[in-house]
Design a protein around this motif. Structure first.
Motif, PDB file in Angstrom:
ATOM      1  N   ASN A 265       0.845  -1.189   0.000  1.00 41.85           N
ATOM      2  CA  ASN A 265       0.000   0.000   0.000  1.00 41.85           C
ATOM      3  C   ASN A 265       0.884   1.245   0.000  1.00 41.85           C
ATOM      4  OD1 ASN A 265       0.864   0.400   2.609  1.00 41.85           O
ATOM      5  ND2 ASN A 265      -1.022  -0.364   3.559  1.00 41.85           N
TER       6      ASN A 265
ATOM      7  N   SER B 231       1.656   3.229   2.211  1.00 40.61           N
ATOM      8  CA  SER B 231       2.528   3.378   3.385  1.00 40.61           C
ATOM      9  C   SER B 231       3.695   2.402   3.350  1.00 40.61           C
ATOM     10  CB  SER B 231       1.734   3.124   4.670  1.00 40.61           C
ATOM     11  OG  SER B 231       0.413   3.543   4.554  1.00 40.61           O
TER      12      SER B 231
ATOM     13  N   ASP C 283       3.410  -0.833   3.482  1.00 34.96           N
ATOM     14  CA  ASP C 283       3.082  -2.083   4.159  1.00 34.96           C
ATOM     15  C   ASP C 283       2.584  -3.109   3.145  1.00 34.96           C
ATOM     16  OD1 ASP C 283       3.682  -1.087   6.697  1.00 34.96           O
ATOM     17  OD2 ASP C 283       1.670  -0.218   6.888  1.00 34.96           O
TER      18      ASP C 283
ATOM     19  N   THR D 108      -2.505  -6.703   7.006  1.00 34.24           N
ATOM     20  CA  THR D 108      -1.473  -5.718   6.691  1.00 34.24           C
ATOM     21  C   THR D 108      -0.234  -6.069   7.508  1.00 34.24           C
ATOM     22  OG1 THR D 108      -3.222  -4.113   6.371  1.00 34.24           O
ATOM     23  CG2 THR D 108      -0.978  -3.261   6.522  1.00 34.24           C
TER      24      THR D 108
ATOM     25  N   ASP E   5       3.779  -5.322   8.505  1.00 36.73           N
ATOM     26  CA  ASP E   5       4.903  -4.401   8.551  1.00 36.73           C
ATOM     27  C   ASP E   5       6.121  -5.154   8.033  1.00 36.73           C
ATOM     28  OD1 ASP E   5       7.305  -3.195   9.507  1.00 36.73           O
ATOM     29  OD2 ASP E   5       6.085  -1.957  10.867  1.00 36.73           O
TER      30      ASP E   5
ATOM     31  N   THR F 225      -2.552  -5.360  11.196  1.00 32.76           N
ATOM     32  CA  THR F 225      -4.019  -5.379  11.286  1.00 32.76           C
ATOM     33  C   THR F 225      -4.558  -6.553  10.481  1.00 32.76           C
ATOM     34  OG1 THR F 225      -4.264  -4.002   9.329  1.00 32.76           O
ATOM     35  CG2 THR F 225      -4.205  -2.869  11.463  1.00 32.76           C
TER      36      THR F 225
ATOM     37  N   SER G 289      -5.246   4.583  -3.766  1.00 33.55           N
ATOM     38  CA  SER G 289      -5.312   4.208  -2.358  1.00 33.55           C
ATOM     39  C   SER G 289      -6.585   3.417  -2.059  1.00 33.55           C
ATOM     40  CB  SER G 289      -5.247   5.464  -1.488  1.00 33.55           C
ATOM     41  OG  SER G 289      -6.354   6.281  -1.808  1.00 33.55           O
TER      42      SER G 289
ATOM     43  N   ASP H 117     -11.045   2.014   1.385  1.00 41.04           N
ATOM     44  CA  ASP H 117      -9.797   2.748   1.477  1.00 41.04           C
ATOM     45  C   ASP H 117      -8.715   1.836   2.049  1.00 41.04           C
ATOM     46  OD1 ASP H 117      -8.698   5.711   1.425  1.00 41.04           O
ATOM     47  OD2 ASP H 117      -7.856   4.679   3.185  1.00 41.04           O
TER      48      ASP H 117
ATOM     49  N   ASN I  33      -6.545   2.380   4.078  1.00 40.29           N
ATOM     50  CA  ASN I  33      -6.334   2.525   5.519  1.00 40.29           C
ATOM     51  C   ASN I  33      -7.590   2.248   6.341  1.00 40.29           C
ATOM     52  OD1 ASN I  33      -3.632   3.358   5.173  1.00 40.29           O
ATOM     53  ND2 ASN I  33      -4.397   5.361   4.508  1.00 40.29           N
TER      54      ASN I  33
ATOM     55  N   THR J  75     -10.456   0.703   8.608  1.00 39.20           N
ATOM     56  CA  THR J  75     -10.352  -0.191   9.759  1.00 39.20           C
ATOM     57  C   THR J  75     -11.519  -1.163   9.828  1.00 39.20           C
ATOM     58  OG1 THR J  75     -11.419   1.503  11.079  1.00 39.20           O
ATOM     59  CG2 THR J  75      -9.009   1.405  11.165  1.00 39.20           C
TER      60      THR J  75
END
Lengths: 622, 355
Positions: free
Chosen positions: B215, B217, B219, B246, B248, B256, B274, B288, B290, B292
């Motif tokens: 993504n 970011s 990640d 997701t 890291d 997540t 995005s 999106d 991001n 949640t």
């Protein structure tokens, strides 16, 4: 000059064709068949009989035997690979293979693999087109193929042997040995067949060979009949087969092929018959087992498998109505089948079926056959089925034949139980069909022209999203309806003049199999299909020529011209020379050239078939 | 034949050379008939070969079986995926253990990799090396690997052993990221391979991870389909959860997990800008990157058997795949959800690429 001619004829190859086993014809024999139903109850149907001399010409495979001699379309995944057969544009699971009267289609996939059994040991193979074979049960919609062992009692004690050995291209070796012992009370047949081939023929037009195509198989048959008294007989039949094949790959990279397949089949049948003046009783017990193992990687001892065991009990009684020249028969059969695969736990299917058949011969002019059958199955409802066949001889030579029937095919174990995908709500496929034909027959010439119509409903098709509750999953459902119609021609001609014998056999069919939903030709159904056999025999020489024409087939539902298997012509030539012909011995040596004109053809896309290849054979009866 | 090829190669090279040397304001020469368009690859089936279809960006032109038309041979089955570098397209056909190498704009055959592959699936390219996931023998869960293909010699130079059923493969910053859907069985890992030393680390996610990408970011985002559970009689006894995870990439922690409801098995995740898109059955959802929570309602419902999906320039491209016939590519307007057009495309249409 004569010598030159001799050599040419000799090496081009000459065969046994018309010289029908002279040895046998002189003997006083009573032939006993395991299955009398076919001959008795086929009025109005088309049957072609492949005798042992025809079988010997196409020993390379069951698929080739049928392709060159019967009105059937054969699919084959490369020579020696997985193969299936279909009649009149019906599907492969609509072709029933009958061994001595018992349907031997796999309960796992409903078909018979035509390269997974050798038929060289059988005495005769009958190919019957049409759906009238109710008494053979599920799947006999398009037609039936009957593998028959014939036992013979003889007035005097006899021991007869036959050995055939052949050597061919691509390291192909075949051997058959048959023993027949008989007297007036006992008949015993035993046979062994062994075949092996590297089968690594070059793929025409490429740098590849048929990699990973080797096969090897062994068959042993033992049959016997014992005359208990004037009216009763005991017969037994046992056939055993062990085969191992490798599955060749396809273009563009056949080197990726790495699979192996093994088949083991054992079939045993015991029959007691009691034939009184008016009552004929027959009781049968059969045990059949079948297993395949598929090795996705031949170097590993890891395989998937399917196996089945079937137990059958069958009681038939017929009563002769002398006044009417008619008979009425009842067939009752109970079968318990156990099937499993590596992915389907053992399932038991039980079935009871009851058929009644009435046949009558009215003044040798009108022959009729009426049949009804009802099955009771532990898994689903099977419809009531029926058939009627009529043959009328309008003059001594001209005949008219007609038949109509309703047939069914039960869902296979795979259809019902395949893990996560099977569908327990399936119903049997059903088909209604009618056929009309007429012809002319005298002692030299036969012509038969027929037309057929088949309406098949609830055909089982595997479809993604077939079940709304299982999105994206391939599930079998009863969906399609197909209408088949077509015309078939059979032409046989045999002429004898001064020791010359000429024989000509032609099958041609035109088939339209139209999917009712799309109005297009069903995939893998050639519109045109023809085969021709010509034999010529003079004294000790004999020669034959085989020609196949297989029309183009579509492989997509929309009949896209981008996805077709083109038509092909394939020719074989062969022949033999009789070195010895006495009352005690018959010795022939023959050669055969397959794919004489080196035609580059495929039966399945991207899988070239064998180029021109040779075979030398010796056939010795003593 | 060879001379012809040499001449055509020389011609293409000279064109490229001229094109790259020319001033910015001089007209760009077309690189081939299949530039500026959409490629749809179809797996093929018993009904016909795997193949590739081309549709021009303005949707006015379309052509099927482009590889066969240019090269007069078939690709075979099953065409799994295509990887691209600047000049070439690498067409991966799994049953044929083959990667066919063609010019990505003319589709002229250049070379092929036919040895040392075993059920190849997907490829990513780093420099002049291609990294190809391979199932190995599907009856052996321990022989799976990533093949390293030298794209100068078109041969496999080494293999890196990985867990069962490697599927998608992407690369970033000297590392490869491989989702292990599990081939004919199941798996639940992402392999992270360090290119400098072939070291393999594993991250566990939900069952049957398939699509993955980075993504904005940086990640790693992975779609796990979850699996259906059966008893020994193959009756359905339950499900494991599908999820969008997701990860890291520094710590290799799963940051997540957006889990789907029990029994829902999502598929075909893609990212555009995005926004993440995925499918549940025939319903296509957007969210999106991001977000949640998972979106409650779909943006549109695709027709037929939704088997391949991409999003680009405000359009959703979705295949209605047929394995018994040519398939259909449906093109939807992302804003309105209405169907703009549909095209007849490859048999078993599965993957969509923008060329």
């Amino acid at each position: 000059m004569k010598n030159t001619l001799f050599i040419i004829v000799y090496f081009i190859g000459i065969c046994c064709s018309a010289q029908n086993d002279s040895l046998v014809n002189r003997l006083d024999l009573v032939v006993i068949q395991a299955d009398k139903k076919l001959d008795k109850h086929s009025s109005g149907y088309k049957i072609s009989r492949l005798s042992d001399s025809v079988i010997v010409r196409n020993m390379e495979s069951f698929a080739n035997l049928l392709r060159f001699n019967a009105p059937i379309y054969l699919r084959e995944y490369g020579s020696g690979g997985t193969s299936s057969a279909s009649f009149r544009g019906t599907s492969a699971s609509n072709t029933a293979v009958i061994w001595n009267g018992i349907n031997i289609n796999s309960i796992n996939n409903g078909q018979t693999g035509f390269n997974a059994l050798t038929v060289n040991l059988f005495d005769a193979i009958d190919v019957r087109s049409g759906g009238g074979s109710l008494e053979y049960g599920s799947g006999a919609i398009g037609g039936t193929i009957h593998l028959n062992d014939n036992l013979e009692f003889s007035a005097n004690r006899q021991i007869r042997n036959q050995a055939i050995v052949s050597v061919g291209s691509y390291e192909t070796y075949r051997g058959i040995y048959k023993l027949k012992i008989s007297n007036d009370k006992l008949a015993l047949n035993a046979g062994v067949s062994y075949n092996q081939s590297a089968n690594d023929y070059p793929w025409l037009g490429t740098d590849f060979k048929n990699i990973n195509g080797a096969y090897e198989n062994l068959g042993i048959n033992i049959n016997g009949a014992f005359l208990i008294n004037d009216v009763s007989k005991l017969k037994f039949y046992s056939t055993n087969y062990w085969g191992e094949r490798f599955f060749s790959g396809e273009l563009p990279n056949p080197t990726s092929a790495n699979d192996k397949y093994q088949d083991f089949n054992h079939r045993n049948l015991l029959i007691y018959t009691n034939d009184q003046n008016r009552f004929n009783h027959e009781a049968k017990f059969a045990f059949l087992s079948q297993e395949y193992r598929y090795f996705e990687d031949k170097s590993l001892d890891i395989y998937s498998f399917g196996s089945s065991k079937r137990y059958l009990v069958n009681y038939n009684v017929s009563y002769v109505l002398t006044d009417l020249n008619a008979s009425i028969s009842s067939y009752s059969e109970y079968e318990s089948a156990f099937g499993k695969t590596d992915r389907i736990a053992k399932k038991n299917r039980r079935q009871f079926s009851q058929s009644f058949i009435y046949d009558q011969n009215i003044k040798n002019t009108l022959f009729l056959d009426a049949k009804v059958r009802k099955d009771f199955n532990s898994d689903y409802e099977v419809p009531f089925t029926y058939a009627l066949g009529v043959k009328v001889k309008t003059t001594q030579y001209v005949f008219v034949r007609a038949n109509g029937s309703k047939n069914f095919r039960v869902p296979t174990y795979n259809d019902l139980f395949w893990p996560g995908q099977g569908n327990l709500d399936l119903e049997p496929e059903t088909a209604l069909q009618a056929e009309f034909g007429f012809g002319y027959k005298n002692n030299k010439f036969l012509i038969d022209i027929g037309t057929f119509y088949i309406n098949a409903k609830d055909k089982i098709v595997w479809t993604p999203n077939g079940d709304p509750a299982r999105p994206g999953i391939w599930v079998p459902i009863n969906i399609s309806e197909v209408n088949n119609k077509g015309v078939e021609l059979v032409l046989n001609y045999k002429e004898n003049f001064n020791k010359h014998v000429l024989q000509f056999d032609l099958n041609y069919s035109y088939t339209e199999a139209i999917d009712a939903a799309t109005n297009k030709q069903v995939i893998f159904v050639p519109k045109h299909l023809a085969n021709l056999n010509i034999g010529y025999n003079y004294k000790r020489f004999s020669v034959f020529y085989q020609q196949l024409f297989n029309g183009e087939v579509y492989t997509t539902e929309s009949n896209s011209n981008d996805f077709v298997v083109p038509h092909y012509f394939v020719s074989n030539i062969g022949g033999d020379y009789t070195l010895l012909n006495s009352t005690k011995q018959l010795l022939k040596i023959g050669i055969k050239v397959n794919n004489l004109f080196n035609e580059n053809y495929v039966v399945q896309p991207r899988r070239p078939m064998p180029n021109r290849n040779f075979n030398l054979n010796i056939n010795y009866k003593f | 034949m060879k001379i012809n090829k040499l001449i055509s190669k020389a011609f293409i090279l000279s064109v490229l050379f001229l094109a790259s040397c020319s001033d910015d304001d001089s007209p760009q020469l077309p690189k081939g008939a299949y530039e500026n368009g959409i490629l749809v690859s179809g797996e093929g089936s018993g009904a016909g070969t795997g193949s590739i279809s081309f549709i021009s960006n303005d949707l006015t032109e379309s052509e099927n079986l482009i590889y066969k038309k240019v090269n007069s041979v078939e690709l075979g089955i099953y065409l799994q995926s295509i990887a691209f570098d600047n000049d070439n397209a690498y067409i991966i056909v799994d049953n044929a253990n083959t990667i066919a190498v063609v010019d990505r704009y003319t589709f002229e055959y250049k070379n092929e990799v036919v040895t040392d592959l075993s059920t190849p699936r997907f490829m990513t390219i780093v420099g002049d090396k291609g990294y190809v996931t391979n199932w190995g023998s599907t009856s052996d869960e321990t022989d799976d690997f990533v093949a390293v293909v030298d794209l100068l010699t078109f041969s496999v130079e080494k293999t890196i052993s990985v867990g069962n059923g490697p599927e998608r493969i992407i690369s970033r910053d000297g590392k490869l990221y491989v989702s292990h859907k599990g081939a004919f069985t199941n798996n639940d890992i992402i392999s992270v391979i360090t290119l400098s030393n072939d070291n393999v680390e594993e991250v566990t996610v939900k069952d049957r991870p398939d699509e993955l990408f980075f993504n904005n970011s940086g990640d790693l985002v992975v779609l796990s389909e979850g699996r259906t559970l059966y008893d020994t009689d193959w009756n359905v006894t339950g499900n494991t959860l599908g999820s969008i995870s997701t990860i890291d990439v520094t710590s290799l922690n799963v940051d997540t997990e957006l889990n789907f409801a029990d029994g829902e098995h999502p598929s075909l995740m893609v990212i555009d800008g995005s926004t993440i898109y995925y499918a549940l059955g025939n319903d296509i959802f957007a969210m999106d990157a991001n977000a949640t929570t998972l979106p409650a309602s779909s943006v549109l419902t695709a027709e037929g058997y939704l088997y391949g999906m991409e999003v680009n320039n405000n359009r959703i491209y979705a295949t209605n795949a047929s394995f018994t016939d040519v398939s259909t590519l449906n093109i939807y307007d992302l804003e309105t959800g209405s169907k703009l057009d549909s095209k007849s495309v490859a048999l078993g249409a599965a993957k969509i690429y923008f060329n």
